[in-house]
Write a protein that holds these residues in place. Structure first.
Motif, mmCIF file in Angstrom:
data_model
loop_
_atom_site.group_PDB
_atom_site.id
_atom_site.type_symbol
_atom_site.label_atom_id
_atom_site.label_comp_id
_atom_site.label_asym_id
_atom_site.label_seq_id
_atom_site.Cartn_x
_atom_site.Cartn_y
_atom_site.Cartn_z
ATOM 1 N N GLN A 220 0.837 -1.185 0.000
ATOM 2 C CA GLN A 220 0.000 0.000 0.000
ATOM 3 C C GLN A 220 0.879 1.245 0.000
ATOM 4 O O GLN A 220 1.912 1.288 0.675
ATOM 5 C CB GLN A 220 -0.930 0.016 1.228
ATOM 6 C CG GLN A 220 -1.932 -1.116 1.267
ATOM 7 C CD GLN A 220 -2.943 -1.035 0.144
ATOM 8 O OE1 GLN A 220 -3.285 0.061 -0.318
ATOM 9 N NE2 GLN A 220 -3.424 -2.183 -0.320
ATOM 10 N N ILE B 84 1.629 4.807 1.149
ATOM 11 C CA ILE B 84 1.328 5.729 2.237
ATOM 12 C C ILE B 84 2.306 6.894 2.138
ATOM 13 O O ILE B 84 3.534 6.682 2.203
ATOM 14 C CB ILE B 84 1.452 5.036 3.610
ATOM 15 C CG1 ILE B 84 0.497 3.827 3.694
ATOM 16 C CG2 ILE B 84 1.169 6.019 4.740
ATOM 17 C CD1 ILE B 84 0.638 3.018 4.964
ATOM 18 N N GLU B 85 1.783 8.089 1.934
ATOM 19 C CA GLU B 85 2.598 9.291 1.724
ATOM 20 C C GLU B 85 3.584 9.072 0.576
ATOM 21 O O GLU B 85 4.781 9.380 0.667
ATOM 22 C CB GLU B 85 3.335 9.672 3.011
ATOM 23 C CG GLU B 85 2.392 10.063 4.145
ATOM 24 C CD GLU B 85 3.144 10.462 5.411
ATOM 25 O OE1 GLU B 85 4.377 10.310 5.417
ATOM 26 O OE2 GLU B 85 2.502 10.916 6.363
ATOM 27 N N LYS C 214 -4.943 0.489 5.609
ATOM 28 C CA LYS C 214 -4.517 1.836 5.215
ATOM 29 C C LYS C 214 -5.590 2.853 5.564
ATOM 30 O O LYS C 214 -5.296 3.949 6.063
ATOM 31 C CB LYS C 214 -4.206 1.867 3.721
ATOM 32 C CG LYS C 214 -3.804 3.232 3.201
ATOM 33 C CD LYS C 214 -3.557 3.179 1.702
ATOM 34 C CE LYS C 214 -3.231 4.566 1.157
ATOM 35 N NZ LYS C 214 -2.999 4.547 -0.309
ATOM 36 N N GLY D 173 -5.352 5.972 8.239
ATOM 37 C CA GLY D 173 -5.687 7.339 7.914
ATOM 38 C C GLY D 173 -6.668 7.950 8.897
ATOM 39 O O GLY D 173 -6.531 9.100 9.292
#
Length: 382
Positions: A318, A320-321, A370, A374
């Motif tokens: 995944q 992320i950022e 994810k 968040g």
């Protein structure tokens, strides 16, 4: 003189004390702040979930593949039913169909009544049972009488032995008659009726019987298929087949569907016509997503020998950022671990840094983690 010296020293002592106290309080405050920052950092990227929540979210936990992925053999394949999972329900004796209880597509359990047949032969078999039962009762009565007469020394032992033999033979004849009726599916509520029962649990995939039809012995009436597991039939070049072993992973894809199976058989013999090697894999079909006869695409994952490369399913990664992460299982849930990715092969992606291969990671539905991560970060900012 002494009093003036004391007055001069007192302010200096007080100033030293204040400076000392102020100097001590600043480091203490910095340490507390640093400790708080460390605690916040320890919780970063963590999603807390119970085992039940993980199961309800449909998150599958697997271990990374260690040994690298040398490639994937892409072939066209066909869905086939398990040979042991398809059986026929037939009439053991001829007769007329007076009842049909199942239709195409309906589910059945082993032993369920599928049809009732009215037959003169069934009536004969039942008559044989009643006659055998009457002969057994007579033989047992004679045996009791001979036992009594022998005890009273009225009848010789030879008559007792003959009566015992006759009773034994009558008992055997009765069991034989009962077994003959049972072999035909005896039952149905009447003297001249037998039942046809489901040989396995599954689904009715074919029905050739019609109510009122006269059928012969061994005629197929229903076909029952248990398709909870299906087979994937593939044909490989000999060079490719040499790289495949039982247990190799196979990714099966079709429009809107993707599932993983395992190779169960690699034929040691070439097909005489095609000169290809037959390879069979099994696929769980509990959700009835796959149909027998369907053509699908299969990707056989071939590991690289002597390699220690770590690979994970593509669905486990995944972003992320704008950085790839994999969710690693922890005692309380999962932790997002940043990774460095390498090449992709089929549904696998090589991880060149971040994992050592001993972890347990979330593969399917990792996007839900994810999303949870968040939410947690948004609440923390608030």
């Amino acid at each position: 003189m002494k009093m003036s010296m004391l007055r001069a020293i007192a302010p200096a002592t007080l100033a030293f004390t204040l400076v000392a106290c102020g100097g001590g309080s600043a480091p203490a405050g910095n340490e507390a702040a640093e400790h708080a920052e460390e605690e916040g950092h320890a919780e970063e990227g963590v999603v807390t979930l119970s085992q039940q929540q993980i199961a309800e979210a449909g998150i599958e936990v697997v271990r990374p593949t260690v040994g690298g992925v040398a490639g994937a053999i892409e072939v066209s394949a066909t869905i086939e039913g398990d040979p042991q999972g398809v059986q026929v329900a037939s009439a053991a004796i001829g007769g007329r169909l007076v009842s049909l209880t199942r239709n195409l597509g309906q589910s059945v359990s082993r032993g369920d009544v599928l049809a009732v047949i009215e037959s003169r032969e069934a009536a004969t078999l039942r008559g044989d049972i009643e006659a055998a039962r009457a002969r057994l009762a007579l033989a047992q009565s004679n045996l009791r009488r001979e036992q009594r007469l022998f005890a009273e020394r009225v009848s010789p032992e030879q008559d007792l032995i003959a009566a015992r033999t006759a009773a034994t033979e009558a008992n055997i004849a009765l069991r034989q008659a009962q077994q003959q009726l049972a072999a035909t599916g005896g039952g149905g509520g009447a003297l001249n009726r037998i039942t046809v029962r489901a040989p396995i649990s599954g689904q009715v995939v074919a029905r050739s019987a019609t109510l009122g039809q006269t059928v012969t012995a061994d005629a197929e009436l229903f076909r029952i298929a248990n398709l909870s597991t299906v087979s994937i039939a593939m044909s490989l070049l000999p060079a490719d087949a040499g790289r495949v072993r039982p247990g190799s992973r196979v990714e099966v894809t079709a429009p809107g569907r993707r599932q993983e199976g395992r190779v169960t058989f690699v034929s040691p013999i070439l097909d005489e016509t095609t000169r290809l090697v037959s390879v069979i894999a099994t696929l769980d079909n509990g959700a009835n997503d796959w149909r027998v006869g369907e053509t699908v695409s299969a990707s056989i994952i071939v590991p690289a020998g002597g390699d220690t490369t770590v690979a994970v399913p593509s669905a486990a990664v995944q972003m992320i950022e704008d950085k790839p992460h994999v969710f690693v299982r922890t005692p309380t849930g999962f932790k997002a671990v940043p990774v460095t990715l390498g090449r992709r092969n089929g549904g696998q992606v090589v991880v060149t840094a971040g994992l050592n291969g001993t972890e347990q990671i979330a593969s399917t539905n990792s996007f839900t983690l994810k999303a949870e991560l968040g939410k947690g970060e948004a609440e923390h900012e608030d």
